[in-house]
Scaffold this motif. Sequence first.
Motif, short mmCIF file in Angstrom:
data_model
loop_
_atom_site.label_atom_id
_atom_site.label_comp_id
_atom_site.label_asym_id
_atom_site.label_seq_id
_atom_site.Cartn_x
_atom_site.Cartn_y
_atom_site.Cartn_z
N GLY A 121 0.78 -1.24 0.00
CA GLY A 121 0.00 0.00 0.00
C GLY A 121 0.81 1.28 0.00
O GLY A 121 0.33 2.30 0.46
N GLY A 122 2.02 1.24 -0.51
CA GLY A 122 2.81 2.46 -0.64
C GLY A 122 2.18 3.41 -1.65
O GLY A 122 1.37 3.00 -2.48
N LYS A 123 2.57 4.66 -1.60
CA LYS A 123 1.93 5.67 -2.46
C LYS A 123 2.38 5.58 -3.92
O LYS A 123 1.79 6.19 -4.80
N ARG A 124 3.46 4.84 -4.19
CA ARG A 124 4.02 4.77 -5.56
C ARG A 124 4.39 6.17 -6.06
O ARG A 124 4.23 6.50 -7.23
N LEU A 125 4.88 6.99 -5.16
CA LEU A 125 5.16 8.39 -5.49
C LEU A 125 6.26 8.50 -6.55
O LEU A 125 6.13 9.29 -7.50
N ARG A 126 7.32 7.74 -6.41
CA ARG A 126 8.45 7.86 -7.33
C ARG A 126 8.08 7.49 -8.77
O ARG A 126 8.39 8.26 -9.69
N PRO A 127 7.43 6.35 -8.99
CA PRO A 127 7.02 6.07 -10.38
C PRO A 127 6.03 7.08 -10.93
O PRO A 127 6.06 7.39 -12.13
N MET A 128 5.16 7.63 -10.07
CA MET A 128 4.23 8.65 -10.55
C MET A 128 4.96 9.91 -10.99
O MET A 128 4.53 10.59 -11.92
N LEU A 129 6.09 10.23 -10.34
CA LEU A 129 6.88 11.38 -10.76
C LEU A 129 7.42 11.17 -12.17
O LEU A 129 7.45 12.10 -12.98
N THR A 130 7.83 9.95 -12.48
CA THR A 130 8.32 9.64 -13.83
C THR A 130 7.21 9.79 -14.86
O THR A 130 7.40 10.43 -15.91
N LEU A 131 6.05 9.23 -14.55
CA LEU A 131 4.91 9.31 -15.48
C LEU A 131 4.46 10.76 -15.66
O LEU A 131 4.16 11.19 -16.79
N SER A 163 15.05 12.66 -7.79
CA SER A 163 15.55 13.47 -8.91
C SER A 163 15.71 12.63 -10.17
O SER A 163 15.41 13.09 -11.27
N ALA A 164 16.18 11.39 -10.02
CA ALA A 164 16.31 10.51 -11.19
C ALA A 164 14.95 10.19 -11.78
O ALA A 164 14.78 10.14 -13.01
N ALA A 165 13.95 9.98 -10.92
CA ALA A 165 12.59 9.64 -11.39
C ALA A 165 12.01 10.75 -12.26
O ALA A 165 11.44 10.49 -13.33
N THR A 166 12.16 11.99 -11.82
CA THR A 166 11.62 13.10 -12.61
C THR A 166 12.48 13.35 -13.86
O THR A 166 11.95 13.59 -14.94
N GLU A 167 13.79 13.24 -13.69
CA GLU A 167 14.72 13.53 -14.79
C GLU A 167 14.50 12.59 -15.97
O GLU A 167 14.41 13.03 -17.12
N VAL A 168 14.39 11.26 -15.70
CA VAL A 168 14.26 10.32 -16.82
C VAL A 168 12.93 10.47 -17.54
O VAL A 168 12.83 10.22 -18.74
N GLY A 169 11.89 10.90 -16.81
CA GLY A 169 10.61 11.15 -17.46
C GLY A 169 10.72 12.24 -18.50
O GLY A 169 10.17 12.15 -19.60
N GLY A 170 11.46 13.31 -18.15
CA GLY A 170 11.68 14.40 -19.11
C GLY A 170 12.58 13.99 -20.26
O GLY A 170 12.32 14.34 -21.41
N VAL A 171 13.64 13.23 -19.96
CA VAL A 171 14.59 12.80 -21.00
C VAL A 171 13.89 11.94 -22.05
O VAL A 171 14.05 12.15 -23.26
#
Length: 332
Positions: free
Chosen positions: A51-61, A184-192
């Motif tokens: 039941g984690g928030k899955r925050l990091r993958p959502m940042l990528t998406l 930072s990596a999660a957000t960065e790779v989404g943009g890349v």
Amino acid sequence: MTISTISKPHERLAEILAGEMEAVNTLIRTRMASEHAPRIPEVTAHLVEAGGKRLRPMLTLAAARLFGYGGDHHIRLAATVEFIHTATLLHDDVVDESAQRRGRPTANLLWDNKSSVLVGDYLFSRSFQLMVETGSLRVLDILANASATIAEGEVLQMTAATDLRTDEAVYLQVVRGKTAALFSAATEVGGVIAGASEEQVRALFAYGDALGIAFQIADDLLDYQGDSKAIGKNVGDDFRERKLTLPVIKAVDQATPDERAFWERTIEKGRQQDGDLDLALNLMRKYGTLEETRTDALAWAAKAKTALTALPDHELRDLLGDLADYVVSRLS
């Protein structure tokens, strides 16, 4: 601003990204399977389904959608980020000898340390397979560097956590490793992967970095003044586990010789007794370090929001700003 208790930013993100998150969850379940070692999906499912928030993958998406990405590599990258996060949690619980994670018994408690370490290794391997499938060396470079930084941060924390010479600069280095590097990596790779400009990619990195630091500082502060049910652990656990976090580092920096002797006994030597937590809290209040720590967390959240100004005007950009507010709203 007022944060809604009904519709929190991460919940609104989850609603907007529901279709993509379902694809991510399906991919996670598929890739955490193992034909030859059933222990792997057992251990992984215990944590992934907790039941984690899955925050990091959502940042990528969110970062990918912010730039109108129309492919499916962001799904692989979001799953990669979650695998890296889950692997580090499995390893952390072994290192910290933790008994509870997200309100449930840890994997190392239910199974054993060996299973947790080896399944964590398996998830790291799976994450690299997913990265490679995107065909982007840039993405591979970002996530590989983040993985190394996370491990480096954990090792640094082991040596720095009970050393009273640890200052705020070292604390920040630890936080960047154990928490902010993956944000930072999660957000960065989404943009890349979506073809964002170099300036925008740097802004995404800066946002994730500041958000992760604000998140961890807030978490460390809540350990001393949060609600046990809300934070999922007992108040004062960091003190009992002899972890030098920011409120304590600030208090040690101003300590009298007698107060320093107290910190040496309780943190460096681990000789704690009844009443020590109360005395530690009194010292932090004496020097105002809890309030100073709160101010630091708010400043990092503001820095995260400032970074977003370089990104396109979009509903998701506004939500990411709300998310920065939310991670520190717990401190009010």
